[in-house]
Scaffold this active site. Structure first.
Site, PDB file in Angstrom:
ATOM      1  N   SER A  80     -10.647  34.741  17.739  1.00 55.26           N
ATOM      2  CA  SER A  80      -9.346  33.750  18.314  1.00 55.26           C
ATOM      3  C   SER A  80      -9.182  33.620  20.026  1.00 55.26           C
ATOM      4  CB  SER A  80      -8.072  33.884  17.285  1.00 55.26           C
ATOM      5  OG  SER A  80      -7.876  32.421  17.523  1.00 55.26           O
ATOM      6  N   ASN A  81      -7.874  32.923  19.694  1.00 56.13           N
ATOM      7  CA  ASN A  81      -7.967  32.940  21.470  1.00 56.13           C
ATOM      8  C   ASN A  81      -6.213  32.320  21.390  1.00 56.13           C
ATOM      9  OD1 ASN A  81      -7.845  29.850  21.809  1.00 56.13           O
ATOM     10  ND2 ASN A  81      -9.352  30.187  21.248  1.00 56.13           N
ATOM     11  N   PRO A  82      -5.778  32.335  22.041  1.00 61.45           N
ATOM     12  CA  PRO A  82      -4.544  32.123  22.831  1.00 61.45           C
ATOM     13  C   PRO A  82      -4.336  30.589  22.635  1.00 61.45           C
ATOM     14  CG  PRO A  82      -4.837  33.900  24.429  1.00 61.45           C
ATOM     15  CD  PRO A  82      -6.690  32.938  24.140  1.00 61.45           C
ATOM     16  N   ALA A  87      -9.397  24.771  21.296  1.00 63.99           N
ATOM     17  CA  ALA A  87     -10.520  25.784  21.933  1.00 63.99           C
ATOM     18  C   ALA A  87     -11.126  26.777  20.286  1.00 63.99           C
ATOM     19  CB  ALA A  87      -9.173  27.032  21.914  1.00 63.99           C
TER      20      ALA A  87
END
Ligand code: CTP
Length: 393
Positions: free
Chosen positions: A205-207, A272
């Site tokens: 995933s990403n922040p 995102a």
């Protein structure tokens, strides 16, 4: 703007001094008035310190010069903001009573009234409260929240009824004065990160916090659009008045957006999206083995490209995060993915990292024409996106 912050007697009154501070930081002049019951939850002193001024107290209905204080305040205030607003405060105002500072100041003719309700879910959903809210809306009063979140009562858990956070109240206020220029439009928004599970407990995933997408959804809703927000995992309070689909993977996000894309007027793709997923997603938790591990990845669907390929009336807006050759790369993405325009941001610019409340964005057209915007809140960026989209539509 001159804002009279009125505090009624609920647990959330503890946050009223913080509401006053945030309003002042946003450039508003603030005075505070509180009902008798409010003092069970917040002290007169903390309200007076936050206001930087004496507050409308219980005894002083009349000023030394004989002026009635509620009349004086109604003349001074451009807006009466009731935060928190209890069920009782709503009921008094809906009945046209004048036995406390809030209802009396409303009857004295304050130009704009905005309620920020805070109460238990069952109370908020009670037909009597709904009826009072409808009555006040029919008088032109505005409402912010309540939102879904932790509730104060013991063992209550989460539910609809929590007061909007002070920063969100201040950010949302301008929307109450905006024209409903998206009325009749259907707006589709994606937000937050996606997650691609490697096994049941690990994921790629990403922040991304979801703040940009939630601000876009809230702005569209305030401008009168019918909004469907498709959100990846995010801990933000859900915006009110918006249809929400919570998803995790890129495939789930694609299918939730696809269901509404044909009919929508504007798609704003702030999500995102994780570009990769495990080629072999394991159904059971994988124990670690050895000192190195190879992981084969395959591509997730390109959601925006898939939807744009069947674009008709829709205005499609994307986002790009670039570290170099920003305008060139963003224009190329906009062209390849058939976007009407793309909002470019630079993660390395100070204050532009994931999760902030503001950002610096450049709007880039597919032909490379671009407009650099100064640093502004995500809500302000959202408003500019819709101004631009309406200009193209
Ligand atoms: N996007 C999408 N589906 C993906 C990846 C991205 O819909 N699988 C959307 C994003 O929401 C964003 C836009 O496409 O609005 C641009 O995202 P970005 O990842 O920067 O585009 P890519 O073409 O994947 O660029 P890069 O090659 O730099 O990763």
């Amino acid at each position: 703007m001159n804002i009279l912050l009125a505090v009624s007697g609920g647990v959330a009154a503890l946050k009223s001094p913080s509401v006053a501070r945030r309003l002042q930081e946003a450039g508003h002049a603030v005075k505070i008035a509180a009902t008798d019951d409010a003092y069970h939850f917040v002290t007169e002193l903390s309200l007076a310190i936050a206001a930087g001024d004496a507050i409308f107290d219980r005894e002083a209905w009349f000023l030394p010069d004989g002026q009635a204080r509620h009349i004086d305040l109604a003349r001074w205030a451009d807006m009466l903001l009731v935060a928190p607003a209890t069920a009782d405060a709503l009921a008094s105002a809906a009945l046209g009573k004048a036995d406390d500072v809030i209802s009396a100041t409303i009857l004295a003719g304050v130009p704009k009234v905005v309620w920020v309700p805070a109460m238990n879910t069952k109370m908020w959903e009670h037909p009597a409260v709904k009826k009072n809210v409808a009555t006040l809306q029919s008088y032109g009063h505005g409402f912010l929240g309540p939102v879904f979140g932790d509730l104060a009562a013991k063992n209550e858990g989460s539910g609809m009824g929590r007061m909007m956070e002070p920063t969100d109240i201040v950010a949302a206020l301008p929307s109450l004065f905006t024209s409903k220029d998206l009325e009749g439009k259907k707006v589709l928004v994606s937000a937050g990160p996606t997650r691609e599970y490697l096994d049941p407990v690990r994921f790629i995933s990403n922040p991304s916090s979801g703040k940009m997408g939630y601000a876009v959804a809230a702005a569209a809703q305030a401008r009168g659009a019918e909004v469907h927000l498709v959100s990846g995992p995010s801990s933000l309070p859900l915006p009110t008045g918006v249809n929400i689909s919570k998803v995790e993977s890129a495939e789930q996000m694609l299918s939730a957006l696809d269901a509404d894309f044909d009919d929508c007027d504007i798609l704003v793709m702030t999500a995102a999206v994780a570009d990769w997923k495990a080629a072999d997603q394991k159904q059971e938790k994988q124990a670690k083995m050895g000192d190195t591990q190879n992981l084969e990845l395959t591509r997730t669907p390109d959601i925006l490209k898939t939807l744009s390929s069947k674009k008709k009336q829709q205005i499609v807006v994307g986002f790009a995060m670039e570290t170099h050759k920003g305008v060139e790369r963003a224009a190329d993405k906009a062209t390849r993915k058939k976007m009407d325009f793309i909002c470019l941001n630079y993660p390395r610019k100070a204050g532009s990292a994931f999760g902030g409340d503001s950002n610096e964005v450049t709007i880039v057209m597919p032909d490379g024409e671009f407009q650099e915007l100064p640093r502004m809140t995500k809500r302000e960026i959202a408003e500019i996106i819709f101004d631009k989209a309406l200009g193209l539509g």
